[in-house]
Design an enzyme around this catalytic site. Structure first.
Site, PDB file in Angstrom:
ATOM      1  N   ARG A 188      -4.243 -17.835 -68.619  1.00  0.00           N
ATOM      2  CA  ARG A 188      -5.604 -17.620 -69.078  1.00  0.00           C
ATOM      3  C   ARG A 188      -5.950 -16.145 -69.260  1.00  0.00           C
ATOM      4  NH1 ARG A 188      -9.005 -16.569 -65.462  1.00  0.00           N
ATOM      5  NH2 ARG A 188     -10.786 -17.607 -66.392  1.00  0.00           N
ATOM      6  N   PRO A 222       5.752 -19.820 -48.562  1.00  0.00           N
ATOM      7  CA  PRO A 222       4.682 -19.410 -47.650  1.00  0.00           C
ATOM      8  C   PRO A 222       5.017 -18.122 -46.896  1.00  0.00           C
ATOM      9  CG  PRO A 222       5.420 -21.682 -47.196  1.00  0.00           C
ATOM     10  CD  PRO A 222       6.388 -21.087 -48.144  1.00  0.00           C
ATOM     11  N   GLU A 245      14.285 -27.883 -47.104  1.00  0.00           N
ATOM     12  CA  GLU A 245      13.829 -26.923 -46.101  1.00  0.00           C
ATOM     13  C   GLU A 245      13.819 -25.502 -46.637  1.00  0.00           C
ATOM     14  OE1 GLU A 245      12.555 -28.247 -43.189  1.00  0.00           O
ATOM     15  OE2 GLU A 245      12.965 -29.949 -44.499  1.00  0.00           O
ATOM     16  N   ASP A 291     -15.489 -13.735 -64.858  1.00  0.00           N
ATOM     17  CA  ASP A 291     -15.013 -14.671 -63.856  1.00  0.00           C
ATOM     18  C   ASP A 291     -15.228 -14.218 -62.439  1.00  0.00           C
ATOM     19  OD1 ASP A 291     -14.124 -16.576 -65.462  1.00  0.00           O
ATOM     20  OD2 ASP A 291     -12.061 -15.860 -65.540  1.00  0.00           O
TER      21      ASP A 291
HETATM   22  C1  9WO Z   1       8.581 -25.628 -44.050  1.00  0.00           C
HETATM   23  C2  9WO Z   1       8.077 -25.317 -42.828  1.00  0.00           C
HETATM   24  C3  9WO Z   1       7.916 -26.067 -41.671  1.00  0.00           C
HETATM   25  C4  9WO Z   1       7.369 -25.449 -40.550  1.00  0.00           C
HETATM   26  C5  9WO Z   1       6.999 -24.112 -40.582  1.00  0.00           C
HETATM   27  C6  9WO Z   1       7.152 -23.374 -41.739  1.00  0.00           C
HETATM   28  C7  9WO Z   1       7.714 -23.996 -42.827  1.00  0.00           C
HETATM   29  N1  9WO Z   1       7.961 -23.507 -44.022  1.00  0.00           N
HETATM   30  C8  9WO Z   1       8.516 -24.491 -44.746  1.00  0.00           C
HETATM   31  C9  9WO Z   1       8.916 -24.274 -46.113  1.00  0.00           C
HETATM   32  O1  9WO Z   1       8.856 -23.177 -46.588  1.00  0.00           O
HETATM   33  N2  9WO Z   1       9.383 -25.373 -46.752  1.00  0.00           N
HETATM   34  C10 9WO Z   1       9.760 -25.333 -48.089  1.00  0.00           C
HETATM   35  C11 9WO Z   1       9.124 -26.222 -49.079  1.00  0.00           C
HETATM   36  C12 9WO Z   1      10.966 -24.609 -48.533  1.00  0.00           C
HETATM   37  C13 9WO Z   1      10.669 -23.847 -49.812  1.00  0.00           C
HETATM   38  C14 9WO Z   1       9.804 -24.595 -50.790  1.00  0.00           C
HETATM   39  N3  9WO Z   1       8.767 -25.289 -50.141  1.00  0.00           N
HETATM   40  C15 9WO Z   1       7.504 -24.806 -50.140  1.00  0.00           C
HETATM   41  C16 9WO Z   1       6.965 -23.753 -50.876  1.00  0.00           C
HETATM   42  N4  9WO Z   1       6.523 -25.299 -49.414  1.00  0.00           N
HETATM   43  N5  9WO Z   1       5.418 -24.592 -49.618  1.00  0.00           N
HETATM   44  C17 9WO Z   1       5.654 -23.655 -50.493  1.00  0.00           C
HETATM   45  C18 9WO Z   1       4.664 -22.710 -50.901  1.00  0.00           C
HETATM   46  C19 9WO Z   1       4.898 -21.817 -51.910  1.00  0.00           C
HETATM   47  C20 9WO Z   1       3.907 -20.895 -52.239  1.00  0.00           C
HETATM   48  N6  9WO Z   1       2.739 -20.872 -51.593  1.00  0.00           N
HETATM   49  C21 9WO Z   1       2.478 -21.756 -50.621  1.00  0.00           C
HETATM   50  C22 9WO Z   1       3.435 -22.685 -50.241  1.00  0.00           C
END
Ligand code: 9WO
Length: 255
Positions: free
Chosen positions: A154, A89, A116, A169
């Site tokens: 795709r 994220p 984490e 699309d």
């Molecule tokens: C946990 C978290 C908690 C509070 C605030 C921010 C936070 N970020 C994360 C986080 O990145 N947790 C992870 C779980 C560690 C790396 C992999 N994870 C993940 C990737 N969760 N969400 C994604 C992700 C990837 C791509 N696009 C959206 C979400």
């Protein structure tokens, strides 16, 4: 194209890549997807891939060495240069423009975090790009990797059947899609718009473009700012706005 995915759950990636357009792209040899498990490159009887975070706090952090050794093995499996993309994220948002760029590459390595996250030093040393699919937290990068693979698959030449076309699309021209209808013409939920039954292909194309412009204006005006509209598009959008305003004045219609 070849996509390697570094993940503690390679089966998840393999399973998700088995269906529909992605599954067909793999069968046709347009795309190869390989899963790699950093646990296979971890040391010791327990094959540890994670450890407690320095500074304290809950959860675990993915260790550098199993990931680094795994990435070395992934790179060695094919001579083509392979940028490493970490799904997180914290990265810039994935867009259709970015998908088109990635789809043109020969090779990609997608790195999926769990727990984490990954030790920051591994990210700095080995990751070329971070990508986010949206502003929400998942339990790991795997679902995001599947999204990236799907969007790329795709666009591979020959991946879509005759009936499907990537050109028409939603998003290929920066606009949302127009509405779609199929049989029956007459239904308790309503009738199919007359223009679609007219057989007048120019009128149908005009209506679809107008609906695409109108929906984008109503639902995602931020996209309209980016889309390069022709004078004809601007006229169609103006026509849509007039119809929309008229429908608001006359609320018994079904528009
Ligand atoms: C946990 C978290 C908690 C509070 C605030 C921010 C936070 N970020 C994360 C986080 O990145 N947790 C992870 C779980 C560690 C790396 C992999 N994870 C993940 C990737 N969760 N969400 C994604 C992700 C990837 C791509 N696009 C959206 C979400």
């Amino acid at each position: 194209m070849r996509i390697d995915v570094v993940t503690l759950f390679p089966d998840y990636i393999r399973y998700c890549a088995g269906f529909g357009v992605v599954g067909r792209a793999l069968e046709r040899g347009l795309l190869a997807v390989h899963g790699w498990n950093p646990r296979d490159y971890a040391e010791g009887n327990y094959r540890r891939v994670d450890d407690r975070p320095f500074g304290g706090g809950p959860g675990m952090v993915m260790m550098i060495d199993p990931l680094r050794t795994c990435l070395q093995a992934v790179r060695a499996a094919d001579p083509a240069p392979a940028p490493v993309i970490y799904l997180s994220p914290q990265g810039p948002r994935l867009t259709q423009r970015k998908v088109r760029e990635l789809a043109g590459r020969e090779r990609l390595i997608l790195l999926c975090g769990r727990y984490e996250g990954v030790d920051e030093r591994l990210i700095q040393a080995e990751v070329d790009e971070e990508l986010s699919i949206g502003d929400y937290v998942l339990s790991g990068g795997e679902p995001a990797a599947v999204v990236v693979i799907d969007a790329i698959a795709r666009l591979q030449e020959g991946a879509l059947g005759d009936a499907e076309s990537a050109v028409q699309d939603s998003f290929e021209d920066g606009l949302l899609d127009c509405p779609h209808y199929t049989r029956p013409v007459e239904h308790a939920l309503g009738r199919v718009p007359e223009v679609l039954l007219s057989g007048n292909h120019a009128e149908i194309a005009r209506w679809r473009r107008m609906e695409a412009l109108g929906r984008t204006w109503l639902r995602r005006p931020d996209l309209l700012d980016e889309a390069r509209l022709s004078p004809a598009d601007r006229a169609l959008l103006e026509a849509f706005r007039r119809q929309y305003a008229a429908a608001l004045e006359e609320p018994d219609g079904d528009a």
